[in-house]
Structure formats: C-alpha cells, structure tokens
Write a protein that holds these residues in place. Structure first.
Motif, mmCIF file in Angstrom:
data_model
loop_
_atom_site.group_PDB
_atom_site.id
_atom_site.type_symbol
_atom_site.label_atom_id
_atom_site.label_comp_id
_atom_site.label_asym_id
_atom_site.label_seq_id
_atom_site.Cartn_x
_atom_site.Cartn_y
_atom_site.Cartn_z
ATOM 1 N N GLN A 187 -45.783 16.568 23.068
ATOM 2 C CA GLN A 187 -46.379 16.878 21.772
ATOM 3 C C GLN A 187 -46.896 15.626 21.072
ATOM 4 O O GLN A 187 -47.982 15.637 20.484
ATOM 5 N N GLU A 188 -46.149 14.542 21.145
ATOM 6 C CA GLU A 188 -46.569 13.304 20.483
ATOM 7 C C GLU A 188 -47.851 12.764 21.088
ATOM 8 O O GLU A 188 -48.775 12.364 20.366
ATOM 9 N N TRP A 189 -47.937 12.739 22.427
ATOM 10 C CA TRP A 189 -49.145 12.252 23.090
ATOM 11 C C TRP A 189 -50.337 13.153 22.775
ATOM 12 O O TRP A 189 -51.435 12.674 22.485
ATOM 13 N N ARG A 191 -50.809 15.075 20.221
ATOM 14 C CA ARG A 191 -51.237 14.920 18.826
ATOM 15 C C ARG A 191 -52.080 13.664 18.657
ATOM 16 O O ARG A 191 -53.112 13.677 17.973
#
Length: 206
Positions: A187-189, A191
C-alpha cells in the motif's frame, strides 16, 4: 471466455469448460515444470482432454501460454472509488496481487523471454494482454474527466498516445517492482507511485 483462436478455424463448437480447464492446466504446468518442459501433451492430460482438442484451439505452446496468462489479467477490475487516485491505487494493488501468484510470474516471464526471439509471439502478447488491459486506462481516464479531475482530450491521436503512456508507466513500474526487483508493491509503495503518476498527468494539462 471469448475465443482467441484464428477466425478461419472450423470444427466442433468451442467448449467454455474445456477452455477453462486447459488454461488452468497450462498455468499449473508452468509452475511445476517451467517453460522448457511444458508440452501440449502434458497440458491435455492435466485438463482431461484429447491432445487434438488443444491443436484445434491453439497452433502451439506459445499461443496457449499467452492465452493462459492473458486470462489472469482479465480478472482486473477498475474500482469506482470516487477519485482518480483511489481508482489507480485499487487497480495497481490488484495487478501486483496477480503478479505475485506463481502461475503469473512463471507465465509472464516465460512468454516475454520467448517473445524476444519471436515477432509473432510478441504481437500476440500485445493484442491479448496489452491492448485488452488498456480498457482500464480508458475507463479510468473517462471517469476522471467526467469528475473534472483531468482535462478532456479532444484530439483522438493525442488521447491515444496519452493512454499508451499511462499504461506503459503503470505496467512497467509494477512489473519491474514485483518481478525484477522482487520488492513488495504494498500500500505504501502504491500510494507513492500513484502520487508521482498524478503529478505527471497534472503537468500535461493545458
């Protein structure tokens, strides 16, 4: 599933159940045996069909494996999350999840490798995978334009080039992240990638 065999072929009507079994057996064989050891005879045995059934549908292993991989990406759906950023994040996460599956890794890497020596195979990949999945870009862009998040593109040629560029950026980044770098597209990547992509699209606006 729609037939992707040449239209000139005739014979018995296609069986959707047989097609699904064959493509599933192809993906299983890719994972277990790899590209070099996969044979149509083995796929036929796994699928519980006659070998001639495969040859009525596909000219050879290359075509069969491309269709087996293409079916995986047909699972992709563009979510309607209310914003372009959320829609992109949703579909990119789906894409990364599919690429993490052993059958997707084995199949995609195999056909891409073979396509470097086979122009016809490369064209089949373009038609069966790339062109079919551009629907996601076109749908997402249309929604974003309706919401006012992206400007309209009245020139068809310019719009087509933009769609190609967006697809290349998304597919290239996710494939490289998951299959080349072997890093998680979490999810972080996703985003962060979406933020960078949208900054580029905003700069294209007149």
């Amino acid at each position: 599933m729609q037939s992707r065999s040449p239209a000139s072929r005739t014979g018995r009507p296609r069986s959707a159940a047989a097609d699904a079994a064959i493509l599933a057996a192809t993906r299983a064989a890719l994972v277990e045996l790899g590209w070099s050891k996969l044979t149509l005879g083995d796929v036929a045995t796994r699928a519980g069909v006659a070998k001639t059934t495969l040859y009525r549908r596909w000219a050879g292993k290359n075509e069969l494996v491309v269709d087996a991989v293409a079916e995986l990406f047909d699972e992709l759906e563009l979510p309607d999350s209310g914003s372009l950023a959320a829609d992109i994040e949703g579909v990119v996460l789906q894409f990364a999840t599919i690429l993490a599956r052993p059958e997707a890794k084995s199949g995609l890497m195999a056909v891409v490798s073979e396509a470097t020596r086979d122009d016809a195979l490369r064209e089949r990949i373009r038609v069966s995978v790339v062109e079919r999945q551009k629907r996601l870009v076109l749908e997402g862009r249309s929604r974003a334009q309706t919401r006012g998040e992206l400007p309209p593109e009245p020139d068809p040629e310019s719009a087509a080039r933009t769609a190609d560029l967006i697809f290349d950026m998304v597919a290239g980044a996710v494939v490289h992240r998951t299959l080349v770098s072997a890093e998680p597209a979490d999810q972080e990547w996703v985003r962060g990638f979406t933020r960078v992509l949208l900054q580029g699209l905003a700069k294209q606006a007149p």
